[in-house]
Motif scaffolding. Sequence first.
Motif, PDB file in Angstrom:
ATOM      1  N   UNK A   1      11.956  61.069 -13.618  1.00  0.00           N
ATOM      2  CA  UNK A   1      12.084  61.836 -12.379  1.00  0.00           C
ATOM      3  C   UNK A   1      13.145  61.199 -11.475  1.00  0.00           C
ATOM      4  N   UNK A   2      14.250  61.929 -11.195  1.00  0.00           N
ATOM      5  CA  UNK A   2      15.315  61.371 -10.358  1.00  0.00           C
ATOM      6  C   UNK A   2      14.829  60.920  -8.976  1.00  0.00           C
TER       7      UNK A   2
ATOM      8  N   UNK B   1      16.753  57.390 -17.769  1.00  0.00           N
ATOM      9  CA  UNK B   1      15.900  58.551 -17.554  1.00  0.00           C
ATOM     10  C   UNK B   1      14.922  58.811 -18.701  1.00  0.00           C
ATOM     11  N   UNK B   2      15.085  58.107 -19.833  1.00  0.00           N
ATOM     12  CA  UNK B   2      14.152  58.287 -20.941  1.00  0.00           C
ATOM     13  C   UNK B   2      14.054  56.988 -21.742  1.00  0.00           C
ATOM     14  N   UNK B   3      13.129  56.978 -22.679  1.00  0.00           N
ATOM     15  CA  UNK B   3      12.862  55.768 -23.445  1.00  0.00           C
ATOM     16  C   UNK B   3      14.021  55.303 -24.304  1.00  0.00           C
ATOM     17  N   UNK B   4      14.727  56.233 -24.921  1.00  0.00           N
ATOM     18  CA  UNK B   4      15.862  55.859 -25.764  1.00  0.00           C
ATOM     19  C   UNK B   4      16.981  55.222 -24.939  1.00  0.00           C
TER      20      UNK B   4
ATOM     21  N   UNK C   1       4.877  57.512 -18.702  1.00  0.00           N
ATOM     22  CA  UNK C   1       4.999  58.880 -19.196  1.00  0.00           C
ATOM     23  C   UNK C   1       6.433  59.365 -19.306  1.00  0.00           C
ATOM     24  N   UNK C   2       7.164  58.805 -20.247  1.00  0.00           N
ATOM     25  CA  UNK C   2       8.561  59.212 -20.462  1.00  0.00           C
ATOM     26  C   UNK C   2       8.643  60.240 -21.579  1.00  0.00           C
ATOM     27  N   UNK C   3       9.659  61.119 -21.537  1.00  0.00           N
ATOM     28  CA  UNK C   3       9.841  62.063 -22.637  1.00  0.00           C
ATOM     29  C   UNK C   3      10.397  61.359 -23.883  1.00  0.00           C
TER      30      UNK C   3
ATOM     31  N   UNK D   1       8.413  51.861 -25.584  1.00  0.00           N
ATOM     32  CA  UNK D   1       9.593  51.079 -25.185  1.00  0.00           C
ATOM     33  C   UNK D   1       9.196  49.613 -25.043  1.00  0.00           C
ATOM     34  N   UNK D   2       8.080  49.353 -24.361  1.00  0.00           N
ATOM     35  CA  UNK D   2       7.629  47.981 -24.151  1.00  0.00           C
ATOM     36  C   UNK D   2       7.314  47.295 -25.475  1.00  0.00           C
TER      37      UNK D   2
END
Length: 123
Positions: free
Chosen positions: A13-14, A35-38, A57-59, A66-67
């Motif tokens: 979310x920006x 803005x996302x996990x990648x 809660x990332x897309x 990620x962690x």
Amino acid sequence: MFSAGTILIVDDEPVVRALLRAALAPAGSLLLEAADGHEALDLAWQERPQLIVLDVGLPMLSGIDVWRALKTHLPPPRVLLITGNGYADGVDGCGADAVFVKPFDPAAILEEAQRLLAMPAAA
């Protein structure tokens, strides 16, 4: 070795990223955003931040995933998780340094970030 004082802010979310950027600016750190996990993993591998402020809660790739990926490389960065659910699967026992629930107090985020940045890197 991590770049001293670098913080990676990860949220899809920006508006939340902007709030975190404003809250963490007084820490005097270099602030990076994803803005996302990648994108977070790419930046983390390239920039080696000392602290990651990571939304659960990332897309596409969750903050927990990620962690988990980041923990495979030693020493891992400090991680402050943020969840909008109050509780999310995998948050308990994931080994994050701190967990905050949205809506969070920006002053408390800054205080915790400063505390984590002052800690020596894990061996």
